[in-house]
Each structure stands twice: as structure tokens, then as C-alpha cells.
Design a protein around this motif. Sequence first.
Motif, PDB file in Angstrom:
ATOM      1  N   CYS A   1      -0.132  -3.320  13.882  1.00  0.00           N
ATOM      2  CA  CYS A   1      -0.347  -4.267  12.783  1.00  0.00           C
ATOM      3  C   CYS A   1      -1.224  -5.416  13.265  1.00  0.00           C
TER       4      CYS A   1
ATOM      5  N   CYS B   1       8.444  -6.932  10.204  1.00  0.00           N
ATOM      6  CA  CYS B   1       7.111  -7.322  10.665  1.00  0.00           C
ATOM      7  C   CYS B   1       6.425  -7.924   9.453  1.00  0.00           C
TER       8      CYS B   1
ATOM      9  N   SER C   1       4.766   1.233  12.472  1.00  0.00           N
ATOM     10  CA  SER C   1       3.877   0.281  11.809  1.00  0.00           C
ATOM     11  C   SER C   1       3.347   0.852  10.492  1.00  0.00           C
TER      12      SER C   1
ATOM     13  N   HIS D   1       4.455  -5.330  14.959  1.00  0.00           N
ATOM     14  CA  HIS D   1       3.990  -4.062  15.498  1.00  0.00           C
ATOM     15  C   HIS D   1       2.648  -4.304  16.183  1.00  0.00           C
TER      16      HIS D   1
ATOM     17  N   CYS E   1       3.205  -5.833   7.917  1.00  0.00           N
ATOM     18  CA  CYS E   1       3.354  -4.617   7.109  1.00  0.00           C
ATOM     19  C   CYS E   1       4.644  -4.578   6.302  1.00  0.00           C
TER      20      CYS E   1
HETATM   21 ZN    ZN Z   1       4.037  -4.127  11.083  1.00  0.00          ZN
END
Ligand code: ZN
Length: 235
Positions: free
Chosen positions: A67, A26, A37, A64, A29
Motif C-alpha cells: 500500500c 491499514c 494488501s 501494508h 486500503c
Molecule cells: Zn493496506
Amino acid sequence: KGTIAESEQVIKKYLEKVEKPTEEACIICMETLNVASGYADAAESKHMKPTAVGKLTKCGHTFHQLCMLAMYNNGNKDGSLQCPSCKTIYGEKTGTQPKGNMEIFLIPQSLPGHQDCGIIHIVYTIHPGTQGPEHPNPGKPYSARGFPRHCYLPNNERGKLVLELLKLAWARRLIFTIGISSTTGESDTVVWNEIHHKTEMSSNMSGHGYPDPNYLDNVIAELAAQGVTEDCLNM
Ligand code: ZN
Ligand code: NAD
Ligand code: ZN
């Protein structure tokens, strides 16, 4: 502005749930999508699980959900989302331009490089004020230097199109923002926001003048990057 439930609704509107997340990262993050997340603690959400993953409906990039929620809550919460990977805009992006005026005049002269038509003269007026919740330092004053600012377009077909796009960008509060001036280093001041304007009419001492054969194409691309396109004018 915007409750937690409203923020969650925006995320749900533009992301479809991914049932089997991959080991891809992702980019918000930097954790992989098949683990929780990295913003699970920061994002206040009653309904989204730390492991929930969503895919943006148009561009297909995945993140996520929490996120995305954290990213959205960190912005001006205008109901729109922008993909952090490819910058695709979902909904109608608006900015944080403080209140002011945009006026338009015609000048019966020509710009260097556009000898065959007159000049559209745009005047932006913004006064100093107090920052709102959408600004970097809410409650603190902001300065407004060099206003009114005078800008120029050739009064031909493409120049008129740019004018209409700029009017829409103004209405969406995208022409200026409050931040740090890269020219003067001053903070909490009104600055241009990624849509270039020509502020010199008959000279080009600053580099923000004519002739510039690519200017109209460049500014149309900059407007499009903010979600302001010819399609918006026909709706
Ligand atoms: Zn994330
Ligand atoms: P900035 O310095 O943070 O730069 C933001 C963007 O504006 C950059 O993309 C930059 O290339 C562009 N930019 C910088 N100077 C410009 C200029 N003269 N004309 C058009 N675009 C310009 O932005 P800022 O602080 O808003 O403006 C830069 C400086 O220019 C400020 O000091 C401002 O007071 C001054 N300015 C004065 C007038 C005037 O009519 N007196 C008009 C425009 C800008
Ligand atoms: Zn994307």
C-alpha cells in the motif's frame, strides 16, 4: 523517473518490518493488517509480499508495504514519504512547481500592522509551458495567470526568517503547483500550493493583505507542514 527497485528502496528505508501484524486497519486500503494488501495487484513489486506490513520509523504508524509502495508510486517519487495518518515527513519533500524565478527587493515603506520596519517584496515569475511527467496531464500545456505575482513580508527578524524558509521552499519546488484554481475553476494552471502569501501591500481587499497579526506564525506552520523548518536552514 524512478525504477521499481528504487521505489522499493525508499519504502524499506523508512518502514521497519512488522512480524506479527494486528487486526488494526491499514488506512490506505482499509483492509486489516493481518490480511493481504488491497493494492497487491496495483503495486508492481518483485520482492514485497501482499501480506508484508511495515511500521514508519518516526511516527510508528503501520501499513501494508505494498500500500505504501502504491502511494509512493502515485506521487512525484522524490525519495521522500509522508505518513498518510499524521503527515510526518521522511526525507526531503519536494513539489512539482514549474520552472520560474523568485526575486527579492526591499521597499522603504511599512506594512499596516508593522509600522516599525520596512518591507520585503518578493516577485514570482512563471510562464506558461508544457506539463512534465510529475504533473496531472503530462504533455499538455499549462497556463500561468496573474504573473508576476507580488508578495510582501515585514522586514523584521521574523519576516526575514520567513523569507529564508520561502527561498528553501522555492528551491524544493513547493510554492506553486499545477492543478485547478479554486478561484477561477481553470484546470492545468499554476496555483498556490498550501503556503499562503500576502499579495496586497497597503490594502486588504482580498483577505490576502495586512494587517494580519497571525500571518507570520501561520505561514511558518504551513512551511513546517511541507517539511521546511528553521532546522533545515542551520544544516
Ligand atoms: Zn493496506
Ligand atoms: P487558488 O485560487 O487555487 O487558491 C490557492 C490558494 O491561494 C488558496 O489557499 C487561496 O486562499 C490562496 N489565494 C487565492 N487568491 C489569492 C490572492 N489573491 N493572493 C494570495 N493568495 C491567494 O490559487 P490561484 O489560482 O493560484 O490564485 C488565485 C487567483 O488570484 C488567481 O486567479 C490568480 O490569477 C490571482 N492572483 C493574482 C495575482 C496578481 O498579482 N495579479 C497574485 C496572486 C493571485
Ligand atoms: Zn504517522
